[in-house]
Design a protein around this motif. Structure first.
Motif, PDB file in Angstrom:
ATOM      1  N   THR A 173       0.816  -1.221   0.000  1.00 28.27           N
ATOM      2  CA  THR A 173       0.000   0.000   0.000  1.00 28.27           C
ATOM      3  C   THR A 173       0.846   1.267   0.000  1.00 28.27           C
ATOM      4  N   LEU A 177       0.566   5.541  -1.041  1.00 26.06           N
ATOM      5  CA  LEU A 177       0.661   6.574  -0.009  1.00 26.06           C
ATOM      6  C   LEU A 177       1.591   7.692  -0.465  1.00 26.06           C
ATOM      7  N   SER A 180       0.120   9.734  -3.236  1.00 31.17           N
ATOM      8  CA  SER A 180      -1.028  10.548  -2.827  1.00 31.17           C
ATOM      9  C   SER A 180      -0.641  11.772  -2.011  1.00 31.17           C
ATOM     10  N   VAL A 181       0.252  11.570  -1.045  1.00 34.66           N
ATOM     11  CA  VAL A 181       0.550  12.657  -0.107  1.00 34.66           C
ATOM     12  C   VAL A 181       1.755  13.493  -0.515  1.00 34.66           C
ATOM     13  N   GLY A 199      -5.792   8.736  -4.284  1.00 36.36           N
ATOM     14  CA  GLY A 199      -6.132   8.755  -2.870  1.00 36.36           C
ATOM     15  C   GLY A 199      -7.197   7.735  -2.515  1.00 36.36           C
ATOM     16  N   LEU A 203      -6.880   4.380  -0.135  1.00 38.76           N
ATOM     17  CA  LEU A 203      -7.809   4.063   0.953  1.00 38.76           C
ATOM     18  C   LEU A 203      -8.334   2.641   0.812  1.00 38.76           C
ATOM     19  N   PHE A 206      -5.415   0.176   1.546  1.00 37.81           N
ATOM     20  CA  PHE A 206      -5.124   0.145   2.983  1.00 37.81           C
ATOM     21  C   PHE A 206      -6.169  -0.688   3.720  1.00 37.81           C
ATOM     22  N   TRP A 253      -3.484   4.848  11.999  1.00 39.71           N
ATOM     23  CA  TRP A 253      -3.235   5.480  10.698  1.00 39.71           C
ATOM     24  C   TRP A 253      -4.509   5.501   9.840  1.00 39.71           C
ATOM     25  N   TYR A 254      -5.286   4.449   9.961  1.00 33.43           N
ATOM     26  CA  TYR A 254      -6.522   4.361   9.166  1.00 33.43           C
ATOM     27  C   TYR A 254      -7.496   5.471   9.560  1.00 33.43           C
ATOM     28  N   ILE A 257      -6.339   8.520   7.857  1.00 37.09           N
ATOM     29  CA  ILE A 257      -6.570   8.462   6.409  1.00 37.09           C
ATOM     30  C   ILE A 257      -8.033   8.726   6.088  1.00 37.09           C
ATOM     31  N   SER A 261      -9.464  11.782   3.961  1.00 37.82           N
ATOM     32  CA  SER A 261     -10.243  11.544   2.738  1.00 37.82           C
ATOM     33  C   SER A 261     -11.580  12.279   2.804  1.00 37.82           C
TER      34      SER A 261
END
Length: 274
Positions: A173, A177, A180-181, A199, A203, A206, A253-254, A257, A261
């Motif tokens: 994953t 990441l 996206s970031v 993104g 998600l 992940f 972390w989720y 995220i 989002s």
């Protein structure tokens, strides 16, 4: 007739081989970082500011490690025995097989192949974080140090291969990441369709790789816990401490995220109403 060498007898030879490959991996990561930092300085100096060029190169190294280790370990989870049989039993909720399988035992050649490269990458990344405050993170320092302390023990003892293999598979994953970031926003794609799609894909990935397996992994460990009665206390403590930390980190972390989002989609502003 000579007896088969014990685990302790094999440690010096195995540690030497593991350390040798880890050092080569660390040198490769540092060299690749140097090459990519020169590349970004020459090709994208107008887009990527000097203070972010070290970060850019570091994320290139991280993306390469994540793509290779994530792919290899995911494939091993699905095709290498006994890991593939373990995964099948968990995905199909085959309770009879799960209850009669020791998930803590069983060697993985893929784990043995990937770990030296991962150790080398972690050593490189620890030094990189100390050299540049832009990429320094306390949580990642702790993550790397714990992994460096526990994962080689798992490899050498032959206990916990399946669980570390599963953790390494989740690295699949990480390329999404970084894209996206960092990479897409830095290169002018922030807020555009490609950025939004990346993104959302991150998600989804992940969720599939890191969140949905948590109850299955917990169930397998619970079903196999009695099989740890014959291992040494230091190894038992390492498993007891090391096993629950990654799922907890992933859940933390989720939550970040999901909030990020929802905020990007305008569904969450992150502010509490008075």
């Amino acid at each position: 007739m000579s007896s088969r060498p014990s685990f302790l007898d094999r440690i010096p030879t195995e540690v030497y081989g593991l350390g040798q490959r880890a050092i080569l991996s660390c040198l490769f990561c540092a060299t690749f970082h140097f090459v990519m930092q020169r590349f970004v300085r020459q090709r994208f100096s107008k887009i990527i500011k000097p203070k972010s060029q070290f970060d850019w190169a570091n994320r290139c190294v991280a993306t390469l490690h994540a793509a290779l280790s994530g792919f290899i370990c995911t494939m091993a989870m699905l095709s290498e025995e006994p890991a593939a049989a373990n995964t099948k039993a968990l995905l199909t909720l085959d309770h009879n097989t799960i209850d009669n399988t020791d998930f803590f035992r069983g060697n993985s050649a893929a784990f043995g192949f990937v770990l030296p490269y991962t150790i080398g990458y972690f050593l490189y990344d620890l030094v990189a974080m100390l050299l540049d405050s832009e990429i320094y993170m306390d949580l990642m320092m702790v993550h790397h140090i714990f992994s460096l302390a526990l994962w080689p023990v798992a490899l050498l003892s032959g206990v916990g291969h399946y669980y570390v293999l599963q953790l390494l598979s989740t690295e699949a994953t990480s390329p999404l990441l970084h894209a996206s970031v960092f990479f897409l926003p830095k290169h002018g794609f922030k807020g555009k369709t490609l950025h939004t799609a990346c993104g959302l894909l991150f998600l989804l990935a992940f969720t599939v790789w890191r969140i949905l397996p948590i109850p299955l992994i917990a169930y397998s460990a619970y079903a196999s816990w009695s099989g740890l009665s014959d291992i040494s206390w230091p190894l038992f403590i390492a498993i007891f401490v090391g096993l629950p930390i990654p799922p907890l980190l992933n859940l933390y972390w989720y939550s970040l995220i999901v909030k990020g989002s929802l905020k990007a989609l305008g569904l969450f502003d992150g502010k509490k109403k008075p």
